[in-house]
Design an enzyme around this catalytic site. Structure first.
Site, PDB file in Angstrom:
ATOM      1  N   SER A  60      84.773 122.467 -19.433  1.00 15.11           N
ATOM      2  CA  SER A  60      85.978 122.911 -20.158  1.00 15.11           C
ATOM      3  C   SER A  60      86.123 124.437 -20.216  1.00 15.11           C
ATOM      4  CB  SER A  60      85.997 122.329 -21.571  1.00 15.11           C
ATOM      5  OG  SER A  60      86.195 120.948 -21.500  1.00 15.11           O
ATOM      6  N   TYR A 113      84.300 109.630 -13.773  1.00  7.78           N
ATOM      7  CA  TYR A 113      84.656 110.486 -12.627  1.00  7.78           C
ATOM      8  C   TYR A 113      83.427 111.007 -11.874  1.00  7.78           C
ATOM      9  CZ  TYR A 113      84.225 114.015 -16.341  1.00  7.78           C
ATOM     10  OH  TYR A 113      83.785 114.776 -17.393  1.00  7.78           O
ATOM     11  N   ALA A 155      85.435  99.947 -26.022  1.00  8.09           N
ATOM     12  CA  ALA A 155      85.810 100.096 -27.434  1.00  8.09           C
ATOM     13  C   ALA A 155      85.191 101.363 -28.013  1.00  8.09           C
ATOM     14  CB  ALA A 155      85.347  98.873 -28.224  1.00  8.09           C
ATOM     15  N   GLY A 156      84.749 102.252 -27.138  1.00  5.69           N
ATOM     16  CA  GLY A 156      84.177 103.522 -27.590  1.00  5.69           C
ATOM     17  C   GLY A 156      85.255 104.585 -27.714  1.00  5.69           C
ATOM     18  N   ASP A 216      92.582 112.701 -25.516  1.00  2.89           N
ATOM     19  CA  ASP A 216      92.047 111.886 -24.406  1.00  2.89           C
ATOM     20  C   ASP A 216      93.048 110.817 -23.954  1.00  2.89           C
ATOM     21  OD1 ASP A 216      89.509 113.145 -24.227  1.00  2.89           O
ATOM     22  OD2 ASP A 216      88.828 112.027 -25.970  1.00  2.89           O
ATOM     23  N   GLY A 263      88.567 108.991 -13.311  1.00  4.68           N
ATOM     24  CA  GLY A 263      88.776 109.671 -14.593  1.00  4.68           C
ATOM     25  C   GLY A 263      89.073 111.162 -14.515  1.00  4.68           C
ATOM     26  N   SER A 313      79.290 121.673 -19.988  1.00  4.20           N
ATOM     27  CA  SER A 313      80.726 121.342 -19.987  1.00  4.20           C
ATOM     28  C   SER A 313      81.522 122.148 -18.967  1.00  4.20           C
ATOM     29  CB  SER A 313      81.294 121.598 -21.382  1.00  4.20           C
ATOM     30  OG  SER A 313      82.706 121.496 -21.343  1.00  4.20           O
ATOM     31  N   LYS A 356      83.008 114.622 -33.003  1.00  2.12           N
ATOM     32  CA  LYS A 356      84.373 114.075 -32.902  1.00  2.12           C
ATOM     33  C   LYS A 356      84.773 113.154 -34.054  1.00  2.12           C
ATOM     34  CE  LYS A 356      85.879 113.548 -28.226  1.00  2.12           C
ATOM     35  NZ  LYS A 356      86.004 112.693 -27.047  1.00  2.12           N
TER      36      LYS A 356
HETATM   37  P1  NAD Z   1      81.096 105.554 -25.978  1.00  2.00           P
HETATM   38  O1  NAD Z   1      79.626 105.678 -26.060  1.00  2.00           O
HETATM   39  O2  NAD Z   1      81.947 105.943 -27.128  1.00  2.00           O
HETATM   40  O3  NAD Z   1      81.455 103.997 -25.637  1.00  2.00           O
HETATM   41  C1  NAD Z   1      80.694 103.271 -24.703  1.00  2.00           C
HETATM   42  C2  NAD Z   1      81.441 102.000 -24.292  1.00  2.00           C
HETATM   43  O4  NAD Z   1      80.754 101.420 -23.177  1.00  2.00           O
HETATM   44  C3  NAD Z   1      81.484 100.922 -25.370  1.00  2.00           C
HETATM   45  O5  NAD Z   1      82.696 100.207 -25.267  1.00  2.00           O
HETATM   46  C4  NAD Z   1      80.313 100.005 -24.973  1.00  2.00           C
HETATM   47  O6  NAD Z   1      80.456  98.692 -25.470  1.00  2.00           O
HETATM   48  C5  NAD Z   1      80.438 100.051 -23.468  1.00  2.00           C
HETATM   49  N1  NAD Z   1      79.218  99.690 -22.758  1.00  2.00           N
HETATM   50  C6  NAD Z   1      78.026 100.345 -22.792  1.00  2.00           C
HETATM   51  N2  NAD Z   1      77.126  99.713 -21.990  1.00  2.00           N
HETATM   52  C7  NAD Z   1      77.790  98.646 -21.451  1.00  2.00           C
HETATM   53  C8  NAD Z   1      77.411  97.627 -20.541  1.00  2.00           C
HETATM   54  N3  NAD Z   1      76.184  97.561 -20.014  1.00  2.00           N
HETATM   55  N4  NAD Z   1      78.349  96.697 -20.193  1.00  2.00           N
HETATM   56  C9  NAD Z   1      79.610  96.743 -20.694  1.00  2.00           C
HETATM   57  N5  NAD Z   1      80.009  97.704 -21.572  1.00  2.00           N
HETATM   58  C10 NAD Z   1      79.108  98.635 -21.925  1.00  2.00           C
HETATM   59  O7  NAD Z   1      81.524 106.332 -24.658  1.00  2.00           O
HETATM   60  P2  NAD Z   1      82.940 107.010 -24.310  1.00  2.00           P
HETATM   61  O8  NAD Z   1      82.939 108.399 -24.787  1.00  2.00           O
HETATM   62  O9  NAD Z   1      84.024 106.089 -24.730  1.00  2.00           O
HETATM   63  O10 NAD Z   1      82.851 107.064 -22.720  1.00  2.00           O
HETATM   64  C11 NAD Z   1      83.024 105.915 -21.911  1.00  2.00           C
HETATM   65  C12 NAD Z   1      83.192 106.350 -20.468  1.00  2.00           C
HETATM   66  O11 NAD Z   1      84.381 107.127 -20.344  1.00  2.00           O
HETATM   67  C13 NAD Z   1      82.060 107.249 -19.951  1.00  2.00           C
HETATM   68  O12 NAD Z   1      81.834 106.916 -18.612  1.00  2.00           O
HETATM   69  C14 NAD Z   1      82.622 108.641 -20.049  1.00  2.00           C
HETATM   70  O13 NAD Z   1      82.086 109.517 -19.083  1.00  2.00           O
HETATM   71  C15 NAD Z   1      84.080 108.386 -19.749  1.00  2.00           C
HETATM   72  N6  NAD Z   1      84.987 109.380 -20.336  1.00  2.00           N
HETATM   73  C16 NAD Z   1      85.853 109.985 -19.504  1.00  2.00           C
HETATM   74  C17 NAD Z   1      86.739 110.909 -19.998  1.00  2.00           C
HETATM   75  C18 NAD Z   1      87.704 111.558 -19.054  1.00  2.00           C
HETATM   76  O14 NAD Z   1      88.353 112.547 -19.440  1.00  2.00           O
HETATM   77  N7  NAD Z   1      87.847 111.042 -17.857  1.00  2.00           N
HETATM   78  C19 NAD Z   1      86.765 111.221 -21.369  1.00  2.00           C
HETATM   79  C20 NAD Z   1      85.852 110.570 -22.211  1.00  2.00           C
HETATM   80  C21 NAD Z   1      84.965 109.642 -21.672  1.00  2.00           C
END
Ligand code: NAD
Length: 291
Positions: free
Chosen positions: A24, A236, A134-135, A109, A258, A22, A73
């Site tokens: 952070s 990012y 939707a994650g 976030d 990001g 991390s 989380k």
């Molecule tokens: P998560 O595992 O909770 O959710 C994954 C999401 O991706 C779901 O909506 C899923 O349906 C979708 N997905 C997975 N494979 C897919 C595919 N082949 N086609 C279409 N959709 C697909 O993950 P998260 O924690 O929500 O993270 C998602 C992204 O956001 C990651 O790239 C993560 O690095 C980034 N993120 C960035 C920040 C930031 O501060 N910039 C913070 C958290 C997450």
């Protein structure tokens, strides 16, 4: 002798597993040092099994607060006293604040994403956005956008295990905020094109574009985008995903990766713990953040 850590230094923890990678700790400790604040931020490898004991320990030791990442989380709320509205709606906590023994869970976030838009002079309030995902990241953005006053949100996701979560998010947003949210299957690309067409902003909040899906996007061609559309990505690494590259080629007026969301989610937590604003311009230089 350095006085950086003293008998008065307050601890902020980061609890997740794995967590050694991390950025952070470096970010927060740099910000504490820059402002001369007497805090130290340390990462602890803690999974679900050790979580309850860790929170009890934080209470007992009067630790000021913590960040929480996966796999904790969506579980840690069970051990806290209160939740912010966004944390309750997201079903997820990434920041804990200990106010004299009362532990409150927040999710920063979405605040981070909305703040990074402002920092880029992007004003989506009262307008429509289309977002894929939707994650954890997507839900936090959707909930905060609705709470902040975005007028309409069209959400797309594959019909995978996250789809049910999106249904709940849409229901909560429609019942508890003035924003109108709708959910669609990402397989319906004609609908995606139609919804993007009258949106002010399009956001990717999935992992598509980063490893193991680096070099990929679900947007089939450039006709989905247009020059007056704003395109953002939560990814990012890489700093420019295929989606953002495509948007630049189309001449989209603004694109954003990001990094800003990452910085400002940290800044929101920093403010909750210390009451101070993170020195943003200094942090951008130190972390080499350009977006
Ligand atoms: P998560 O595992 O909770 O959710 C994954 C999401 O991706 C779901 O909506 C899923 O349906 C979708 N997905 C997975 N494979 C897919 C595919 N082949 N086609 C279409 N959709 C697909 O993950 P998260 O924690 O929500 O993270 C998602 C992204 O956001 C990651 O790239 C993560 O690095 C980034 N993120 C960035 C920040 C930031 O501060 N910039 C913070 C958290 C997450």
């Amino acid at each position: 002798m350095t006085e950086r850590i003293t008998g008065h230094t307050e601890l902020i923890g980061l609890i997740a597993y794995p967590i050694r990678h991390s950025s952070s700790p470096a970010m927060h400790n740099e910000a504490f040092a820059k402002l001369g604040l007497d805090y130290a931020y340390l990462a602890f490898e803690v999974g679900n099994e050790e979580l309850e004991d860790t929170i009890k320990g934080f209470r007992a030791m009067k630790v000021r607060g913590a960040n929480v990442s996966m796999p904790n989380k969506t579980v840690v709320h069970k051990y806290l006293d209160k939740l912010s509205e966004a944390a309750e709606l997201c079903g997820s906590v990434n920041t804990i604040v200990n106010d004299n023994g009362v532990l409150t869970g927040h999710v920063t976030d979405g605040i981070g994403y909305m703040q990074s838009l402002k920092d880029n002079d992007i004003d989506v309030i009262g307008k429509k956005m289309t977002i894929v995902g939707a994650g954890g990241a997507a839900t936090a953005i959707q909930v905060q956008a609705a709470l902040d006053g975005v007028a309409e949100i069209s959400i797309f996701n594959n019909k995978d295990k996250f789809f049910e979560r999106a249904k709940k998010t849409v229901k909560d947003i429609n019942e508890r905020t003035k924003c109108k949210a709708k959910l669609y299957d990402l397989a319906d690309l004609d609908k995606l094109k139609e919804e993007i067409a009258d949106s002010y902003l399009f956001a990717n909040a999935t992992g598509v574009g980063m490893k193991p899906l680096e070099g990929k996007t679900y947007i089939p061609d450039k006709s989905f985008l247009r020059p007056d559309l704003i395109v953002t990505d939560t990814v990012y690494a890489p700093r420019e995903t295929v989606l953002l590259k495509m948007a630049k080629e189309v001449g989209c007026k603004k694109t954003m990766n990001g990094l800003g969301m990452m910085l400002f989610q940290g800044a929101a937590a920093f403010k909750l713990w210390t009451g101070k604003n993170m020195p943003i311009e200094h942090m951008k230089k130190v972390l080499d953040i350009e977006y």
